[in-house]
Design an enzyme around this catalytic site. Structure first.
Site, short mmCIF file in Angstrom:
data_model
loop_
_atom_site.label_atom_id
_atom_site.label_comp_id
_atom_site.label_asym_id
_atom_site.label_seq_id
_atom_site.Cartn_x
_atom_site.Cartn_y
_atom_site.Cartn_z
N GLU A 99 71.51 27.93 -60.91
CA GLU A 99 70.26 27.97 -60.17
C GLU A 99 69.96 26.66 -59.45
O GLU A 99 69.49 26.67 -58.32
CB GLU A 99 69.13 28.28 -61.15
CG GLU A 99 67.82 28.55 -60.46
CD GLU A 99 66.80 29.05 -61.45
OE1 GLU A 99 67.14 29.99 -62.20
OE2 GLU A 99 65.69 28.51 -61.48
N ASP A 100 70.26 25.57 -60.08
CA ASP A 100 69.81 24.28 -59.53
C ASP A 100 70.89 23.44 -58.87
O ASP A 100 70.59 22.41 -58.30
CB ASP A 100 69.18 23.44 -60.66
CG ASP A 100 67.92 24.10 -61.20
OD1 ASP A 100 67.41 25.00 -60.52
OD2 ASP A 100 67.47 23.71 -62.28
#
Ligand code: MN
Length: 743
Positions: A99-100
């Protein structure tokens, strides 16, 4: 919660100190994990750690600390507080990576295999572009829940992630704190509870209370601290005789004092409107038995119960046997509340070591002991089945889904019995219809009523603990739309929805056939143009709606003939439409159309709501078929008004007592001998009212349902008839056709 700030310049010494701290935390993780690792496990964990460290390099949490400390802490919760193994530890270390950072899922799959990548995928938030519905949070939640049925570890890692975020919520801005704690209270704490993670659930609730009501939280906490010494002394005195008796009998045991969570104390104070001092069960005594393998655990627990109840008087209404019937999340324990010699109630929990481990660690321990208590296993399996059932229906929006999920799976449960003594566990608020579906879908679909403890009840009857329920079946399927208002469980609702859709499709097929046949008779083509004209004529939005209305007989096929006549009339006099429009315009200028007064006005009464003189009405100007008169409370009215407001005109009735109107009444009543006679007598006594049709059926609640067709002069006459019918003994309700509300 991946809130980070951009890198800020930091001194070399500080960086060095941080590197040491990261390493220290990582070693701490490995120390608690090591006893559970085999073969290559440690190496794989190390690789995951290195990957996460590089991915989150230079990134910091809101608190200022290096980001990597968060996944390490989550991994530690996963092993230490949930008892999970290597796959989950790796999942936790990598949970924010996709996600990051730039690392794609495919890299993770290549490095760590499909199981880990599946977990990471489940934990990655739904991307912005995919947020189809109002709530991105709800979408993400649905994604997490869907994975429960595939791999429950996704949810466990998610809960660990949430727990660490809650523990470090201090550094977040206030509005973020409130949003996070609300989500925690609404979803994650109940989810943890459902999965049997008792201590995590309590901590989530406590932290949630702390951020929502800091003052109240501190007040309870202070009072707990202040009363600690007195409480400890009291507990020591209280358990002394129990310990002595158990030792004398050669029982191996451990006694723990369990303090109630701040949030539970607070909830109790609120609910019962009592001060802290009056909460009697601030702590409980837990007796854990070290039974040998093969010992009868149930007998051992009841033995201890008998010892305890010889020493202290138990409160019979507070005995809870979750060993014979474990809770749906697998919790097993024997709870009793006894009176101490100082006149204070004390709760005692009796359980074996195995039961205790399951209660503390939940799901992971469940698998370790799978097969020991069949009823308990069934409880968890049933819950997972319910999860699967509730997510199988994918045409719900994410918000609906979340509502359904919460209502069904987080609520308390009730236990009821079949006539043969089988136990069915249902969410609180479930009805006997839900029970019927819990027995079998075929039983549900044919359910006409039920006998609860030998008494006949309607389908709407709520199920209570200990009810014995016998379902009354008909020989055929009798599903109807109203059942969706009665059923609470996802299982029942999904079956009902499925069958209603199936019925609807059948109706559409039949309707389509009828239309095709009729058009052939009328020598009209069955093509798009005709269908569009039919849709317009009957005011339906889609062709399938038109087919369904015809299939159900709500548009009689004789109306199709009328449609042809209209078409011909318009084709024969192309001027008519134009003339009508001009007339409408003229009337429009006068603002109100007087229905029935002007023979030049080309109007028809809409078949969807069948207005009669005296109803509040409006006119809708169609293209080519004059003006349709609808009732103001017609189900189509809101839509017409909202979307085609320019075609709406005011309308009132002319005072014409010669015309008669056809209406349908739906009459619900108890099945009393002679009631039909009373009904027909009452109606035919009315001046100038004729019954043109009467159809009686037994409905799903064991009541009779009568459909009566009448011709009346106007609304006030109809109202009068309805009033008279309602006076008949045994009549429950009277509805006007096409109206949800009472006439
Ligand atoms: Mn995280």
């Amino acid at each position: 919660m991946a809130t980070k700030t951009a890198p800020i310049p930091i001194s070399e010494e500080k960086l060095e100190a941080e590197r040491k701290e990261i390493l220290r935390q990582y070693r701490g993780l490995m120390r608690v994990a090591r006893p559970h690792l085999h073969g290559e496990d440690a190496k794989r964990i190390k690789r995951a750690f290195t990957m996460a460290q590089q991915a989150h390099d230079n990134v910091r949490r809101k608190s200022g600390e290096p980001y990597i400390l968060h996944p390490i802490a989550v991994a530690r919760i996963v092993v230490e507080e949930m008892g999970l193994g290597t796959t989950s530890i790796i999942g936790a270390l990598l949970h924010d990576v996709v996600e990051d950072t730039d690392i794609p899922l495919s890299t993770i799959e290549k490095e760590f295999g499909p199981k880990v990548s599946k977990i990471i995928d489940g934990l990655t938030k739904v991307p912005e572009a995919m947020k189809r519905y109002q709530s991105a949070q709800a979408e993400t939640f649905r994604k997490v829940v869907i994975t429960i049925s595939e791999d429950v570890r996704v949810v466990l890692v998610k809960i660990a992630d949430r727990l660490h975020n809650m523990r470090t919520l201090e550094s977040m801005p206030r509005e973020k704190q409130l949003k996070t704690r609300a989500e925690t209270k609404f979803i994650y704490a109940p989810l943890a509870h459902r999965l049997g993670l008792y201590s995590i659930k309590s901590e989530l609730e406590d932290l949630s209370l702390k951020y929502a009501h800091p003052v109240e939280y501190k007040m309870v906490q202070d009072k707990l601290d202040a009363s600690k010494r007195t409480r400890d002394r009291f507990a020591r005195e209280f358990v002394k005789p129990i310990e002595a008796q158990l030792k004398q009998r050669g029982i191996n045991f451990e006694i723990k004092k369990r303090l109630k969570a701040v949030s539970s104390i607070w909830t109790k104070m609120q609910k019962q409107q009592i001060p802290f001092e009056e909460v009697y069960d601030v702590f409980a005594i837990r007796i854990i038995l070290d039974t040998a393998i093969g010992d009868d655990e149930k007998v051992a627990c009841w033995h201890v119960y008998s010892v305890v109840s010889d020493l202290y008087t138990p409160n019979p209404s507070r005995l809870r046997d979750w060993i014979s019937v474990p809770r749906a999340n697998g919790y097993e324990s024997l709870h009793t509340t006894v009176m101490s010699h100082r006149g204070q109630w004390v709760e005692i929990q009796i359980r074996t070591r195995r039961m205790d481990e399951i209660a503390e660690k939940g799901y992971a321990a469940h698998w370790k002991y799978k097969g020991v208590n069949e009823r308990r296993d069934r409880g968890i399996e049933q819950w997972l089945t319910r999860v699967r059932e509730s997510i199988e229906n994918n045409d719900m929006s994410a918000l609906e889904f979340m509502e359904d999920f919460r209502a069904n799976l987080f609520s308390d449960e009730v236990y009821a019995f079949t006539p043969r003594g089988d136990i069915k566990v249902l969410p609180k608020g479930a009805t006997v219809l839900d029970f019927a579906f819990a027995v079998h879908s075929q039983v549900g679909l044919k359910c006409t009523g039920a006998k609860v403890n030998h008494k006949l009840v309607p389908l709407t009857q709520e199920v209570h603990n200990g009810d014995q329920i016998e379902i009354v079946k008909s020989s055929k399927l009798i599903v109807n739309h109203n059942w969706l208002n009665i059923a609470r469980t996802a299982r029942a609702r999904n079956h009902i929805r499925y069958h209603l859709r199936k019925q609807e499709r059948q109706m559409q097929d039949e309707g389509k056939e009828i239309i095709a046949r009729k058009l052939k008779q009328l020598k009209m083509p069955f093509d798009d143009k005709t269908i569009t004209q039919l849709m317009e004529f009957f005011d339906t939005k889609t062709a399938s709606e038109l087919y369904a209305l015809v299939g159900e007989g709500r548009i009689p096929h004789t109306e199709i003939k009328k449609f042809k006549d209209e078409i011909h009339a318009h084709e024969a006099q192309p001027e008519t439409a134009k003339k009508a429009k001009e007339l409408i315009k003229a009337k429009h200028e006068r603002d109100t159309l007087i229905v029935g007064a002007d023979p030049d006005i080309d109007y028809t009464l809409a078949p969807c709501c069948k207005p009669i003189a005296g109803d509040d009405i409006f006119g809708y100007v169609t293209t080519g078929y004059g003006i349709k008169i609808h009732r103001i409370n017609c189900p189509n009215a809101v839509q017409l008004m909202a979307s085609r407001g320019e075609k709406i005109i005011n309308a009132v009735w002319a005072n014409d007592k010669r015309k008669r109107y056809d209406i349908g009444l739906k009459i619900i009543g108890t099945d009393r001998v002679g009631i039909i006679n009373d009904l027909t007598h009452t109606i035919s006594q009315q001046h100038r009212v004729n019954i043109s049709g009467l159809h009686i059926d037994n409905n799903e609640k064991g009541l009779f349902e009568g459909n009566v067709r009448l011709s009346v002069v106007d609304r006030s006459q109809m109202d009068h008839i309805v009033e008279e019918i309602q006076k008949i003994e045994g009549i429950v309700n009277v509805f006007r056709e096409g109206e949800e509300v009472q006439a």
